[in-house]
Write a protein that holds these residues in place. Sequence first.
Motif, PDB file in Angstrom:
ATOM      1  N   ARG A  96       0.877  -1.250   0.177  1.00 50.23           N
ATOM      2  CA  ARG A  96      -0.210   0.136  -0.094  1.00 50.23           C
ATOM      3  C   ARG A  96       0.773   1.252   0.140  1.00 50.23           C
ATOM      4  O   ARG A  96       0.643   2.371  -0.833  1.00 50.23           O
ATOM      5  CB  ARG A  96      -0.764  -0.209   1.036  1.00 50.23           C
ATOM      6  CG  ARG A  96      -2.178  -0.905   1.067  1.00 50.23           C
ATOM      7  CD  ARG A  96      -3.272  -0.910   1.967  1.00 50.23           C
ATOM      8  NE  ARG A  96      -2.889  -1.174   3.488  1.00 50.23           N
ATOM      9  CZ  ARG A  96      -2.449  -2.352   4.059  1.00 50.23           C
ATOM     10  NH1 ARG A  96      -2.852  -3.131   3.425  1.00 50.23           N
ATOM     11  NH2 ARG A  96      -2.255  -2.468   5.366  1.00 50.23           N
ATOM     12  N   ARG A 106      -0.582  10.041  -2.539  1.00 53.06           N
ATOM     13  CA  ARG A 106      -2.078  10.105  -2.743  1.00 53.06           C
ATOM     14  C   ARG A 106      -2.579   9.425  -3.904  1.00 53.06           C
ATOM     15  O   ARG A 106      -2.517  10.164  -4.868  1.00 53.06           O
ATOM     16  CB  ARG A 106      -2.622  11.532  -2.476  1.00 53.06           C
ATOM     17  CG  ARG A 106      -2.572  12.100  -1.021  1.00 53.06           C
ATOM     18  CD  ARG A 106      -3.250  11.434  -0.316  1.00 53.06           C
ATOM     19  NE  ARG A 106      -3.210  11.699   1.237  1.00 53.06           N
ATOM     20  CZ  ARG A 106      -3.526  11.187   2.507  1.00 53.06           C
ATOM     21  NH1 ARG A 106      -4.374  10.414   2.280  1.00 53.06           N
ATOM     22  NH2 ARG A 106      -3.189  11.855   3.508  1.00 53.06           N
ATOM     23  N   TYR A 132     -14.521  -2.332   3.600  1.00 51.82           N
ATOM     24  CA  TYR A 132     -13.995  -1.009   3.648  1.00 51.82           C
ATOM     25  C   TYR A 132     -14.719   0.119   2.737  1.00 51.82           C
ATOM     26  O   TYR A 132     -15.333  -0.144   1.887  1.00 51.82           O
ATOM     27  CB  TYR A 132     -12.393  -1.042   3.446  1.00 51.82           C
ATOM     28  CG  TYR A 132     -11.468  -1.851   4.040  1.00 51.82           C
ATOM     29  CD1 TYR A 132     -10.926  -1.066   4.923  1.00 51.82           C
ATOM     30  CD2 TYR A 132     -11.198  -3.185   3.577  1.00 51.82           C
ATOM     31  CE1 TYR A 132      -9.885  -2.003   5.628  1.00 51.82           C
ATOM     32  CE2 TYR A 132     -10.439  -3.933   4.220  1.00 51.82           C
ATOM     33  CZ  TYR A 132      -9.693  -3.345   5.331  1.00 51.82           C
ATOM     34  OH  TYR A 132      -8.734  -4.088   5.776  1.00 51.82           O
ATOM     35  N   LEU A 134     -13.701   3.840   0.971  1.00 54.41           N
ATOM     36  CA  LEU A 134     -12.716   4.647   0.578  1.00 54.41           C
ATOM     37  C   LEU A 134     -13.208   5.978   0.396  1.00 54.41           C
ATOM     38  O   LEU A 134     -14.289   5.961  -0.442  1.00 54.41           O
ATOM     39  CB  LEU A 134     -11.557   4.027  -0.744  1.00 54.41           C
ATOM     40  CG  LEU A 134     -10.670   2.784  -0.343  1.00 54.41           C
ATOM     41  CD1 LEU A 134     -11.418   1.799   0.129  1.00 54.41           C
ATOM     42  CD2 LEU A 134      -9.983   2.667  -1.726  1.00 54.41           C
ATOM     43  N   ILE A 143      -8.290  10.110   0.117  1.00 54.77           N
ATOM     44  CA  ILE A 143      -8.240  10.675   1.471  1.00 54.77           C
ATOM     45  C   ILE A 143      -7.659   9.810   2.594  1.00 54.77           C
ATOM     46  O   ILE A 143      -6.690   9.883   3.223  1.00 54.77           O
ATOM     47  CB  ILE A 143      -9.329  11.590   1.774  1.00 54.77           C
ATOM     48  CG1 ILE A 143      -9.952  12.488   0.593  1.00 54.77           C
ATOM     49  CG2 ILE A 143      -9.327  12.126   3.016  1.00 54.77           C
ATOM     50  CD1 ILE A 143     -11.356  13.087   0.726  1.00 54.77           C
ATOM     51  N   LYS A 144      -8.635   8.731   2.649  1.00 56.00           N
ATOM     52  CA  LYS A 144      -8.191   7.679   3.785  1.00 56.00           C
ATOM     53  C   LYS A 144      -9.184   6.603   3.276  1.00 56.00           C
ATOM     54  O   LYS A 144     -10.293   6.862   2.605  1.00 56.00           O
ATOM     55  CB  LYS A 144      -8.459   8.354   5.109  1.00 56.00           C
ATOM     56  CG  LYS A 144      -9.819   8.522   5.539  1.00 56.00           C
ATOM     57  CD  LYS A 144     -10.044   9.295   7.089  1.00 56.00           C
ATOM     58  CE  LYS A 144      -9.589   8.255   7.972  1.00 56.00           C
ATOM     59  NZ  LYS A 144      -9.983   8.521   9.232  1.00 56.00           N
ATOM     60  N   TYR A 145      -8.917   5.545   4.097  1.00 55.56           N
ATOM     61  CA  TYR A 145      -9.989   4.296   3.916  1.00 55.56           C
ATOM     62  C   TYR A 145     -10.431   4.013   5.403  1.00 55.56           C
ATOM     63  O   TYR A 145      -9.558   4.026   6.332  1.00 55.56           O
ATOM     64  CB  TYR A 145      -9.482   3.186   3.177  1.00 55.56           C
ATOM     65  CG  TYR A 145      -8.147   2.346   3.814  1.00 55.56           C
ATOM     66  CD1 TYR A 145      -8.556   1.300   4.622  1.00 55.56           C
ATOM     67  CD2 TYR A 145      -6.932   2.599   3.468  1.00 55.56           C
ATOM     68  CE1 TYR A 145      -7.392   0.595   5.370  1.00 55.56           C
ATOM     69  CE2 TYR A 145      -5.985   1.818   4.003  1.00 55.56           C
ATOM     70  CZ  TYR A 145      -6.139   1.165   4.816  1.00 55.56           C
ATOM     71  OH  TYR A 145      -5.279   0.365   5.391  1.00 55.56           O
ATOM     72  N   GLU A 146     -11.521   3.421   5.677  1.00 50.30           N
ATOM     73  CA  GLU A 146     -11.839   2.815   7.022  1.00 50.30           C
ATOM     74  C   GLU A 146     -12.517   1.410   6.942  1.00 50.30           C
ATOM     75  O   GLU A 146     -13.081   1.007   6.042  1.00 50.30           O
ATOM     76  CB  GLU A 146     -12.913   3.717   7.725  1.00 50.30           C
ATOM     77  CG  GLU A 146     -12.183   5.269   7.946  1.00 50.30           C
ATOM     78  CD  GLU A 146     -13.110   6.298   8.721  1.00 50.30           C
ATOM     79  OE1 GLU A 146     -14.533   5.494   8.830  1.00 50.30           O
ATOM     80  OE2 GLU A 146     -12.835   7.399   9.002  1.00 50.30           O
ATOM     81  N   ASN A 170     -15.195  13.396   6.476  1.00 51.83           N
ATOM     82  CA  ASN A 170     -13.910  13.507   5.688  1.00 51.83           C
ATOM     83  C   ASN A 170     -13.691  14.165   4.536  1.00 51.83           C
ATOM     84  O   ASN A 170     -12.877  14.067   3.594  1.00 51.83           O
ATOM     85  CB  ASN A 170     -13.736  11.770   5.318  1.00 51.83           C
ATOM     86  CG  ASN A 170     -12.916  11.020   6.613  1.00 51.83           C
ATOM     87  OD1 ASN A 170     -11.859  11.207   6.948  1.00 51.83           O
ATOM     88  ND2 ASN A 170     -13.855   9.891   7.129  1.00 51.83           N
TER      89      ASN A 170
END
Length: 230
Positions: A96, A106, A132, A134, A143-146, A170
């Motif tokens: 990653r 990014r 997840y 994204l 931006i991010k993943y959760e 986010n």
Amino acid sequence: MNSKSSHHGHRDRMREKLEHGSLADFPEHEQLEVLLFSVIPRGNTNEIAHELLRRFGSIYGVLSADTNSLIQVEGVGERVADFLHNLPAVLGVVMRSKVLYETDNRFVLKDTDRLKEYLFSLYADTIAERAYILFLNKGFRLIKYELICEGSIDEVYLDIKMAVRRALMNHAAYVVLTHNHPSGLVFPSDSDIISTRELSEALNTVKIGFWDHVIVGGNQYYSFRESRNY
């Protein structure tokens, strides 16, 4: 020649072979043996590698095994077992990180091939079912993943309100939903289709684009966007 000298000579030959070739081209037992060099500075890693493969079938089997099972193999202590057990997570982080680094940290995930590559790396260190979200900006940069749930979406309720709330927090312009099927079968279930449509509709009410839902299974994937299935 005594056993100790033989082992040292073997390691030297392996290192020389590695200098002139690629580890990816080595037989599986030699690949595992080279990995063991870093945690077994002395001793016959060749025999340990062969025994691990006999016990667990493949490098994948070795790295998927729990520490208690690994310790049962002669020559594998707690330190070696911890190293092997944690290696998939480390490799996933490296993959990653490489993907993000190559695009100024990014990754632009608008293109399906790039999105697929990132998601393969995301699931590289797990054999459990995970879902997840994204969050992407308006330029489709991550931006991010959760992690939103563990277990299949069939079994775990997807909290649509929570997903929308997290997207707003986010400052996402687009959202990608993804989950994996460890079985390798990536065709969506009825529940997958319903969850996709509900999330897409909910995001639309707050002017956030639903970009895709991608199911990953081994080296296969299913893209709802490509299939026009929402």
